[in-house]
Write a protein that holds these residues in place. Structure first.
Motif, PDB file in Angstrom:
ATOM      1  N   GLU A 308     -70.170  23.015 -25.316  1.00 43.49           N
ATOM      2  CA  GLU A 308     -70.353  24.467 -25.321  1.00 43.49           C
ATOM      3  C   GLU A 308     -69.557  25.057 -24.162  1.00 43.49           C
ATOM      4  OE1 GLU A 308     -74.422  25.700 -24.328  1.00 43.49           O
ATOM      5  OE2 GLU A 308     -74.776  23.695 -23.484  1.00 43.49           O
ATOM      6  N   GLU A 309     -69.145  26.309 -24.331  1.00 47.03           N
ATOM      7  CA  GLU A 309     -68.327  26.989 -23.328  1.00 47.03           C
ATOM      8  C   GLU A 309     -69.217  27.610 -22.264  1.00 47.03           C
ATOM      9  OE1 GLU A 309     -64.106  28.764 -24.386  1.00 47.03           O
ATOM     10  OE2 GLU A 309     -65.709  30.156 -24.869  1.00 47.03           O
ATOM     11  N   LEU A 310     -68.796  27.482 -21.015  1.00 48.44           N
ATOM     12  CA  LEU A 310     -69.487  28.028 -19.848  1.00 48.44           C
ATOM     13  C   LEU A 310     -70.808  27.317 -19.575  1.00 48.44           C
ATOM     14  CD1 LEU A 310     -68.640  31.852 -20.043  1.00 48.44           C
ATOM     15  CD2 LEU A 310     -67.400  30.021 -18.908  1.00 48.44           C
ATOM     16  N   GLU A 311     -71.927  28.042 -19.572  1.00 52.11           N
ATOM     17  CA  GLU A 311     -73.180  27.488 -19.055  1.00 52.11           C
ATOM     18  C   GLU A 311     -73.854  26.516 -20.025  1.00 52.11           C
ATOM     19  OE1 GLU A 311     -74.061  28.046 -15.905  1.00 52.11           O
ATOM     20  OE2 GLU A 311     -72.215  29.209 -15.758  1.00 52.11           O
ATOM     21  N   PRO A 312     -74.696  25.594 -19.507  1.00 52.97           N
ATOM     22  CA  PRO A 312     -75.382  24.599 -20.361  1.00 52.97           C
ATOM     23  C   PRO A 312     -76.617  25.173 -21.050  1.00 52.97           C
ATOM     24  CG  PRO A 312     -75.951  24.221 -18.070  1.00 52.97           C
ATOM     25  CD  PRO A 312     -74.942  25.339 -18.058  1.00 52.97           C
ATOM     26  N   VAL A 313     -76.440  26.260 -21.785  1.00 52.28           N
ATOM     27  CA  VAL A 313     -77.566  26.933 -22.433  1.00 52.28           C
ATOM     28  C   VAL A 313     -78.170  26.047 -23.521  1.00 52.28           C
ATOM     29  CG1 VAL A 313     -78.266  28.941 -23.797  1.00 52.28           C
ATOM     30  CG2 VAL A 313     -76.621  29.205 -21.920  1.00 52.28           C
ATOM     31  N   VAL A 314     -77.344  25.526 -24.403  1.00 61.55           N
ATOM     32  CA  VAL A 314     -77.817  24.628 -25.459  1.00 61.55           C
ATOM     33  C   VAL A 314     -78.279  23.311 -24.854  1.00 61.55           C
ATOM     34  CG1 VAL A 314     -77.132  23.316 -27.507  1.00 61.55           C
ATOM     35  CG2 VAL A 314     -76.369  25.694 -27.222  1.00 61.55           C
ATOM     36  N   LYS A 334     -72.512  18.808 -19.643  1.00 55.75           N
ATOM     37  CA  LYS A 334     -71.663  19.389 -18.609  1.00 55.75           C
ATOM     38  C   LYS A 334     -71.153  18.374 -17.587  1.00 55.75           C
ATOM     39  CE  LYS A 334     -71.250  23.402 -20.204  1.00 55.75           C
ATOM     40  NZ  LYS A 334     -69.931  23.796 -20.715  1.00 55.75           N
ATOM     41  N   ASP A 335     -71.621  17.138 -17.648  1.00 53.23           N
ATOM     42  CA  ASP A 335     -71.014  16.106 -16.810  1.00 53.23           C
ATOM     43  C   ASP A 335     -69.644  15.712 -17.340  1.00 53.23           C
ATOM     44  OD1 ASP A 335     -72.354  15.035 -19.061  1.00 53.23           O
ATOM     45  OD2 ASP A 335     -72.366  13.035 -18.161  1.00 53.23           O
ATOM     46  N   TYR A 340     -66.548  25.799 -16.321  1.00 52.89           N
ATOM     47  CA  TYR A 340     -65.788  26.978 -15.926  1.00 52.89           C
ATOM     48  C   TYR A 340     -64.588  27.176 -16.861  1.00 52.89           C
ATOM     49  CZ  TYR A 340     -63.148  23.139 -13.889  1.00 52.89           C
ATOM     50  OH  TYR A 340     -62.478  21.954 -13.728  1.00 52.89           O
ATOM     51  N   TYR A 341     -64.181  28.440 -17.024  1.00 48.68           N
ATOM     52  CA  TYR A 341     -63.040  28.853 -17.838  1.00 48.68           C
ATOM     53  C   TYR A 341     -63.278  28.544 -19.312  1.00 48.68           C
ATOM     54  CZ  TYR A 341     -60.904  28.793 -13.172  1.00 48.68           C
ATOM     55  OH  TYR A 341     -60.640  28.963 -11.844  1.00 48.68           O
ATOM     56  N   GLU A 342     -62.428  29.117 -20.143  1.00 44.74           N
ATOM     57  CA  GLU A 342     -62.620  28.919 -21.574  1.00 44.74           C
ATOM     58  C   GLU A 342     -62.169  27.518 -21.983  1.00 44.74           C
ATOM     59  OE1 GLU A 342     -60.425  31.514 -24.102  1.00 44.74           O
ATOM     60  OE2 GLU A 342     -58.499  31.117 -23.150  1.00 44.74           O
ATOM     61  N   LEU A 343     -62.785  27.017 -23.036  1.00 51.18           N
ATOM     62  CA  LEU A 343     -62.406  25.707 -23.559  1.00 51.18           C
ATOM     63  C   LEU A 343     -61.124  25.830 -24.371  1.00 51.18           C
ATOM     64  CD1 LEU A 343     -65.831  24.203 -24.732  1.00 51.18           C
ATOM     65  CD2 LEU A 343     -64.549  23.689 -22.641  1.00 51.18           C
TER      66      LEU A 343
END
Length: 636
Positions: A308-314, A334-335, A340-343
């Motif tokens: 997912e892009e940006l924060e680990p919401v999912v 996210k590891d 950060y930044y767009e994928l």
């Protein structure tokens, strides 16, 4: 073959028609298919084309369209229409949601009457924004469902179906886009338009009193809060079979969860890596994540990665669920996937290669190294004001009068380009309206100090109406001491020339022009003046007078945006005034280039003389008063 304009394309009545649309345009088409009646917004890139497209089709589609003064007001207007029974929508960029946050958080639990969709376009990598934030976190905080499409056609479909979802569960719904989705083009398959929309007939609402639902007194709010928590769990169940699905090798022991546009990157990355035996959970609803589908997805899985892009919401929701359910599968996120930044496909390929333990065909570090070296070899093209931009003249006068011996708070708009050489007169610029508030704070902080530096703030006309009014009232009330230039170019230029209250133009009705200087006078500003920035002598006189005033001085620099002027001249078939530099009088001092910085003035390195590029010059004549040797004059 006749070229169709955007209005003809978006209002096409043929179900099954295919069109190549921007993601933002597809959202508008979907809203029309969903029987929208009311739309209000303040422009902000990357969401602006939603407003522009609605503006183009408003009268023919029977939709009330409004350019509101700011995002909070747009949100409130659309919610009011919803509470009157009309299907409504508002759109904004991510930082616009900050402006609307008070209304957003307070009314999230009140529910709706007509379907209410809030479109927020995030800007990963900050291509045109002052920060990088994730609207999914905002929606989760407000306890509102959020969906994110992975293509323009999904944007159309989601926009259409969210009105029904909103009404079914009595809730506002967030449709999250990103710069890449909003501005990408893709094939969109049209659904049918409602008869009312085809006829271009405006709908009328009916407000029914329901204070227990619409009045957030504590006794009501406490009940509404509990209902909102129950509502989100019902929506979670709904999302088990709506907007989400499982695909790929369903017997695989390895899985990928992809949210929104990241799904498209995952599909392409898996193809690059030649990986087929993987189970994929395609999520269109990052909040709330459907737990029923998670049960099905993790059945038999040993490992999974969340992209997912940006924060680990999912990721946070999935890991919390997995912990509660004692799921033993390894879950990565996210590891391995950047926060950060767009994928991009390259970035996702690198992340998936690490997850699968294989060599990546993409060397990201090498690619970035090569890219930086290529950029270093490309001639620099500094950001500059457009030719004939009236803002340049104001900054030039400020620099001429004060040198750099001043404090220069600025704001969000074209004039932020005053940060760059040759002006370099932007000391602060953080958010809409900040120039006035910061100028006031600095003014008060310097009271009694030895500093004699003048404080000269700049703000645009649209930004002034957006967020400058309360700040100006506060500064005048608290007896601040600074100069404010309102750079009035008669439009909201940076986002595509949308109207505002100072223009007097409105989309769906006859607007009424509000004079900026009248507001300042009514508030009690200590000095108010209106100047034409093309008249640099008068602008300089106004500034020098303001410098002698103790209090809040207010100067409106009014001149139409040069791009609007140039467009009008070209459409009329007229020609711009022509200005030339007399080579005999030109000493090669470069004042016109290094101090004024008009991009229409260039340097002839052989002759050591400046010259004006006729194809770039809009004929404003400002450079005439800049040259210290009177070498510039009107040509034939």
């Amino acid at each position: 073959m006749k070229k169709m304009n955007i209005k003809e394309i978006i209002l096409n009545k043929e179900a099954g028609k295919r069109a190549f649309l921007l993601g933002n345009e597809a959202i508008v088409r979907g809203a029309l298919e969903g029987n929208i009646s009311f739309f209000a917004a303040y422009p902000g890139t990357p969401s602006s084309e939603i407003l522009d497209t609605f503006s183009a089709i408003a009268k023919d589609a029977g939709v009330y369209v409004e350019v509101s003064s700011n995002e909070k007001i747009a949100y409130e207007a659309a919610l009011g229409a919803s509470w009157s029974g009309l299907r409504s929508m508002t759109s904004m960029k991510h930082v616009g949601l900050n402006v609307a946050a008070d209304a957003f958080m307070s009314t999230a639990m009140n529910g709706v009457k007509g379907g209410f969709v809030i479109v927020v376009a995030d800007d990963p990598s900050m291509w045109s924004s002052q920060n990088e934030q994730d609207t999914r976190l905002f929606a989760k905080l407000a306890n509102l469902p959020v969906v994110e499409p992975s293509s323009p056609d999904e944007a159309r479909l989601f926009a259409k179906e969210l009105f029904e979802l909103s009404e079914k569960f009595d809730t506002a719904v967030v449709l999250r886009s990103t710069t890449r989705l909003s501005h990408m083009r893709g094939e969109v398959v049209f659904g049918p338009l409602p008869e009312r929309t085809q006829a271009g007939k405006r709908a009328s609402g009916d407000f029914s009193k329901n204070p227990e639902k619409f009045v957030n007194l504590p006794l009501n709010a406490r009940i509404l809060r509990l209902e909102s928590l129950k509502r989100i769990e019902k929506i979670r169940e709904e999302f088990n079979h709506k907007f989400n699905y499982i695909e790929g090798d369903k017997s695989s022991k390895v899985g990928v969860i992809a949210s929104g546009l990241a799904y498209a990157y995952v599909k392409e990355a898996l193809s690059w890596l030649d990986i087929n035996d993987v189970k994929i959970l395609k999520l269109g609803t990052p909040f709330p994540v459907p737990f029923g589908l998670l049960n099905e997805f993790f059945n038999g899985l040993e490992r999974a990665i969340i992209v997912e892009e940006l924060e680990p919401v999912v990721e946070e929701q999935v890991k919390t669920w997995a912990f509660d359910k004692n799921i033993k599968a390894e879950i990565r996120g996210k590891d391995l996937v950047p926060r950060y930044y767009e994928l991009s496909t390259d970035r996702v390929v690198t992340s998936l290669a690490k997850f699968f333990g294989i060599k990546s065909p993409v060397d990201i570090e090498r690619a970035e190294f090569i890219e930086k070296n290529i950029e270093a070899k490309i001639p620099r093209r500094p950001l500059v004001f457009c030719p004939a931009c009236p803002h340049r003249n104001v900054f030039y006068v400020i620099k001429k009068v004060t040198g750099y011996n001043g404090i220069y708070p600025s704001d969000i708009g074209c004039y932020t380009l005053g940060y760059y050489p040759p002006m370099k007169l932007v000391d602060t610029s953080t958010h809409m309206g900040s120039s006035i508030g910061l100028a006031h704070g600095i003014s008060k902080a310097l009271e009694g100090s030895a500093s004699k530096k003048p404080i000269i703030a700049t703000i645009g006309d649209s930004t002034f109406f957006h967020a400058g009014l309360p700040a100006l009232a506060n500064a005048i009330y608290n007896r601040s001491n600074f100069i404010l230039f309102v750079l009035d170019n008669r439009t909201t230029a940076m986002t595509g020339h949308q109207p505002h209250p100072g223009t007097g133009y409105s989309i769906s009705n006859n607007g009424k022009e509000i004079k900026i200087e009248d507001i300042a006078k009514a508030m009690g500003a200590d000095y108010v003046e209106v100047v034409d920035p093309y008249d640099m002598k008068a602008t300089e006189q106004a500034l020098r007078k303001a410098l002698s005033v103790n209090g809040v001085s207010f100067i409106v620099a009014r001149r139409e945006c040069a791009l609007l002027y140039a467009s009008r001249v070209r459409r009329s078939g007229q020609k711009f005034k022509r200005y030339v530099i007399d080579e005999e009088k030109c000493t090669g001092c470069k004042t016109c280039i290094l101090t004024f910085g008009c991009p229409a003035i260039s340097w002839n390195s052989d002759k050591k003389k400046a010259f004006i590029q006729e194809d770039l010059c809009y004929g404003c004549g400002s450079c005439v008063s800049v040259c210290p040797f009177n070498a510039i004059h009107e040509g034939e």
